[in-house]
Structures are given as structure tokens and as C-alpha cells.
Design an enzyme around this catalytic site. Structure first.
Site, short mmCIF file in Angstrom:
data_model
loop_
_atom_site.label_atom_id
_atom_site.label_comp_id
_atom_site.label_asym_id
_atom_site.label_seq_id
_atom_site.Cartn_x
_atom_site.Cartn_y
_atom_site.Cartn_z
N ASP A 28 -0.39 2.20 -9.99
CA ASP A 28 -1.42 1.10 -10.39
C ASP A 28 -2.71 1.97 -10.26
O ASP A 28 -3.75 1.26 -10.56
CB ASP A 28 -1.42 0.00 -9.55
CG ASP A 28 -0.28 -1.07 -10.14
OD1 ASP A 28 0.20 -0.69 -11.17
OD2 ASP A 28 0.16 -1.78 -9.29
N LYS B 269 -6.24 -6.45 -9.64
CA LYS B 269 -5.87 -6.57 -11.25
C LYS B 269 -5.03 -7.64 -11.21
O LYS B 269 -4.36 -8.04 -10.50
CB LYS B 269 -5.43 -5.34 -11.68
CG LYS B 269 -4.02 -4.77 -10.92
CD LYS B 269 -2.62 -5.50 -11.52
CE LYS B 269 -1.56 -5.07 -10.74
NZ LYS B 269 -0.40 -5.99 -10.80
P1 ATP Z 1 1.17 -3.89 -6.56
O1 ATP Z 1 0.53 -5.06 -7.35
O2 ATP Z 1 0.43 -2.80 -6.64
O3 ATP Z 1 2.52 -3.85 -6.52
P2 ATP Z 1 0.76 -5.51 -4.33
O4 ATP Z 1 -0.50 -6.26 -4.34
O5 ATP Z 1 1.99 -6.12 -4.60
O6 ATP Z 1 0.82 -4.21 -4.96
P3 ATP Z 1 -0.10 -4.62 -1.63
O7 ATP Z 1 -1.07 -5.62 -1.36
O8 ATP Z 1 -0.78 -3.34 -2.13
O9 ATP Z 1 0.88 -5.26 -2.90
O10 ATP Z 1 0.81 -4.42 -0.56
C1 ATP Z 1 2.03 -3.91 -0.76
C2 ATP Z 1 2.35 -2.94 0.67
O11 ATP Z 1 1.59 -2.02 0.87
C3 ATP Z 1 2.42 -4.36 1.84
O12 ATP Z 1 3.60 -4.01 2.51
C4 ATP Z 1 1.18 -3.55 2.59
O13 ATP Z 1 1.38 -3.82 3.96
C5 ATP Z 1 1.29 -2.15 2.35
N1 ATP Z 1 -0.17 -1.47 2.42
C6 ATP Z 1 -0.54 -0.37 2.79
N2 ATP Z 1 -1.72 -0.03 2.40
C7 ATP Z 1 -2.36 -1.18 2.11
C8 ATP Z 1 -3.62 -1.56 1.80
N3 ATP Z 1 -4.82 -0.77 1.89
N4 ATP Z 1 -3.90 -2.92 1.34
C9 ATP Z 1 -2.97 -3.57 1.36
N5 ATP Z 1 -1.68 -3.44 1.65
C10 ATP Z 1 -1.29 -2.17 2.11
#
Ligand code: ATP
Length: 314
Positions: A141, A11
Site C-alpha cells: 500500500d 485510504k
Molecule cells: P492495511 O490497510 O495496509 O492492510 P491496516 O490499516 O489494516 O493496514 P495498520 O493500521 O497499518 O493496518 O496496522 C496493521 C498492523 O501493523 C498492526 O498490528 C499494528 O500494530 C502494526 N503497525 C506497525 N506500524 C504501525 C504504525 N505506524 N501505525 C499503525 N500500525 C502499525
């Protein structure tokens, strides 16, 4: 059914306003979220070993109990122990395309896919809203990742009001591979710097969240007016992330100067998206930025808005 494969879209935030504090430690938010066709692929297979195992092709992603996909499976196991005993364990394999820690809900969408997939494999017959309610326990989210499309999200991001879909927005998405911004850090820093601007009383908070429904951004979406949408792009978290990470500001400026309609950081960053007039312009902007910033660390994607969340792979 022994296994299933799901497509889990990322998203972007077209709008992110922090309006106040909540008693549970989160923030009251007013957001407009949009699914895009940049997606992970999640394969879930029943296993004879009675445990949950996660694999991922991206070494940046943890495969232990901290993986959100694992947490989603563990939640289903705890909620439906009889189904877990009947069907056995689960092997979850994640093919990652969404950049990690990017503000694109990569982990949340994987968890959302696991909830939907287990619902199918265990024949639980849960409705989308029941799955969204379960997802909200794991992350704010996740309900949106299940619902997908275009939506207003309020509360801590889990209260959704769907909007008519925008299926014609073309974007270029950019992120430095090893640059990560922690979402908790971004919100904590915002609170430290801007708490004095927070709306305090409950009634005014509710009125502010309600006002988003009649905002110019929503009008732009209702009229499918891309120029208006671009004018209304807003992300409060830019105020703390851009000064701390000047490289992200430079990236946003490089995109803006490439003649796009508008560019902004998504969520807590550090990914930046630029809205373009067409897919062709998006491809041209991608090549232009690649030449301007030849750093191999910089990942660039062309993507498009889509009208759905998690789907079974064709
Ligand atoms: P959001 O936009 O929901 O805040 P994000 O895109 O900033 O999320 P993610 O890619 O979800 O961040 O990763 C955030 C943290 O979650 C990272 O430190 C990662 O190591 C951990 N993590 C746990 N599970 C997953 C997964 N399935 N995919 C990616 N990261 C993950």
C-alpha cells in the site's frame, strides 16, 4: 533542515477484487483506492544519538522495530549509510488519528511519510517514483500512500495508474476500537475458501487486471458520478470478514439504513465507510449511528476524499 512534519492520509478501497495467486505468495489484485482527509501527523527530527527512535501517542501502536515507520527509516539507513553517518539518527513521533488495523493503511501511510521526510532531511533528491519503488519493498500500500488521490492499483497493489481526483466524496467512517482484523488472515482465509474461483493462466490474469481500467467504476469516477460509484462499490474480502465478525455486518447495515448512498468495508476491514450526499448528511448520519449504537468502543469520523498523498504540514 533539522526537522519536518508531514500529514499522512488514510485510504479507503472503493473497489477490491482478488483475481488470482502470485508466485511470491501474494494475491493478484485489482483495486481502486481513494485518499481521505483522516490523517496521522508525523514529526521527524534529526538526533545527535545515532539511532532511530519512534514514539506514538496511541498505545495500540508498537514503537519497536516492528513499527512500519521504523522500518522505513531503517530501509533509508541501509540504502544511504553515508547520509545516516552525515546527518545522525532520527526521532520519529507519530500522532495517530487513523484507527489501527482497520483496513485504512494507517501503518503504510506513516512509513510513506517517513520516506518522504528523510528524503527532505537528508537532501537525497529522490523523485516520487523512486520513493514509491522503495516503499513497495516495505508494503504493497505504500506506493499509493505516497502518490495519493484516486488510483487503480494492480499487481499486489503496488502498480498504480492515477485517475482524475474525486474531491467531493463525503463519508462517515466507523470502526470498533479494539476490534482488529489481520490483513494476512483475511487473504489466507479468502484463499482457503475461494481458490477454485481464481484465474489461473497469466494471460487471463493480465486481461482481468486490464479490464478494471474500462470498468463502470472507472467510468463513474471519470464522470464524477457519485451514484454510479456507489453502485459499483465492491470488496471481495467482505465475503470472509463479515461472516466471521457479524458485528461488522451489523455496523454496515446500521449505516446503510441511515439513508446513506451506500456503505462498504474498507480493505481487510473491520472499518466500514458510508458515502453520503453532503458533509451535512455525513454529520447527521454520524449522530444517528452514535444514538443507535451508544457503545463508546465505536469510533466514528466524518471525512472527505482528497486529491493528494503525503504532504508537508502547513
Ligand atoms: P492495511 O490497510 O495496509 O492492510 P491496516 O490499516 O489494516 O493496514 P495498520 O493500521 O497499518 O493496518 O496496522 C496493521 C498492523 O501493523 C498492526 O498490528 C499494528 O500494530 C502494526 N503497525 C506497525 N506500524 C504501525 C504504525 N505506524 N501505525 C499503525 N500500525 C502499525
Amino acid at each position: 533542515m533539522q526537522s519536518c512534519t508531514l500529514i499522512a492520509p488514510a485510504k479507503i478501497n472503493l473497489y477490491l477484487e482478488i483475481i488470482g495467486d502470485r508466485s511470491d505468495g501474494y494475491h493478484e489484485l485489482a483495486m481502486i483506492l481513494q485518499s481521505i482527509d483522516l490523517a496521522d501527523q508525523i514529526h521527524i527530527q534529526k538526533s545527535s544519538i545515532d539511532s532511530i527512535r519512534v514514539r506514538c501517542n496511541d498505545p495500540q501502536v508498537p514503537i519497536d522495530k516492528s513499527n512500519l515507520a521504523y522500518k522505513a527509516a531503517a530501509l533509508m539507513n541501509a540504502k544511504y549509510p553515508e547520509a545516516f553517518i552525515k546527518h545522525g539518527g532520527l526521532n520519529i513521533s507519530i500522532k495517530k488519528r487513523i484507527p489501527v488495523s482497520a483496513g485504512l493503511a494507517g501503518g503504510s501511510t506513516d512509513a510513506a511519510a517517513v520516506l518522504l521526510g528523510i528524503n527532505l532531511l537528508w537532501e537525497l533528491g529522490l523523485s516520487k517514483s523512486e520513493l514509491e519503488e522503495l516503499g513497495a519493498r516495505l508494503g504493497s500500500d505504500i506506493p499509493f500512500c505516497i502518490a495519493g488521490g484516486t488510483a487503480i492499483a494492480t499487481g499486489r497493489g503496488e502498480q498504480l495508474a492515477p485517475l482524475p481526483s474525486l474531491d467531493n466524496i463525503h463519508i462517515v467512517l466507523a470502526k470498533y476500537r479494539s476490534l482488529e482484523v489481520s490483513t494476512p488472515w483475511a487473504y489466507k482465509t479468502y484463499r482457503q475458501q475461494f481458490r477454485s474461483t481464481y484465474i489461473q493462466d497469466r494471460e487471463s490474469l493480465a486481461a482481468r487486471a486490464e479490464a478494471v481500467h474500462s470498468s463502470n467504476m472507472v467510468k463513474g469516477i471519470l464522470h464524477k458520478d457519485t451514484k454510479e460509484i456507489v453502485q459499483q462499490l465492491h470488496n471481495d474480502l467482505e465475503k470472509v470478514v463479515l461472516p466471521e465478525f457479524p458485528i461488522v455486518l451489523e455496523l454496515r447495515e446500521t449505516l446503510t439504513n441511515a439513508g446513506v448512498l451506500g456503505a462498504m468495508m474498507s480493505g481487510s476491514g473491520p472499518s466500514v465507510f458510508a458515502i453520503c450526499e453532503s458533509k451535512q448528511q455525513a454529520e447527521e448520519v454520524k449522530s444517528h449511528v452514535r444514538k443507535k449504537i451508544p457503545d463508546q468502543e465505536l469510533e466514528l469520523f466524518v471525512a472527505q476524499s482528497i486529491a493528494h498523498g503525503i504532504q508537508l504540514a502547513p
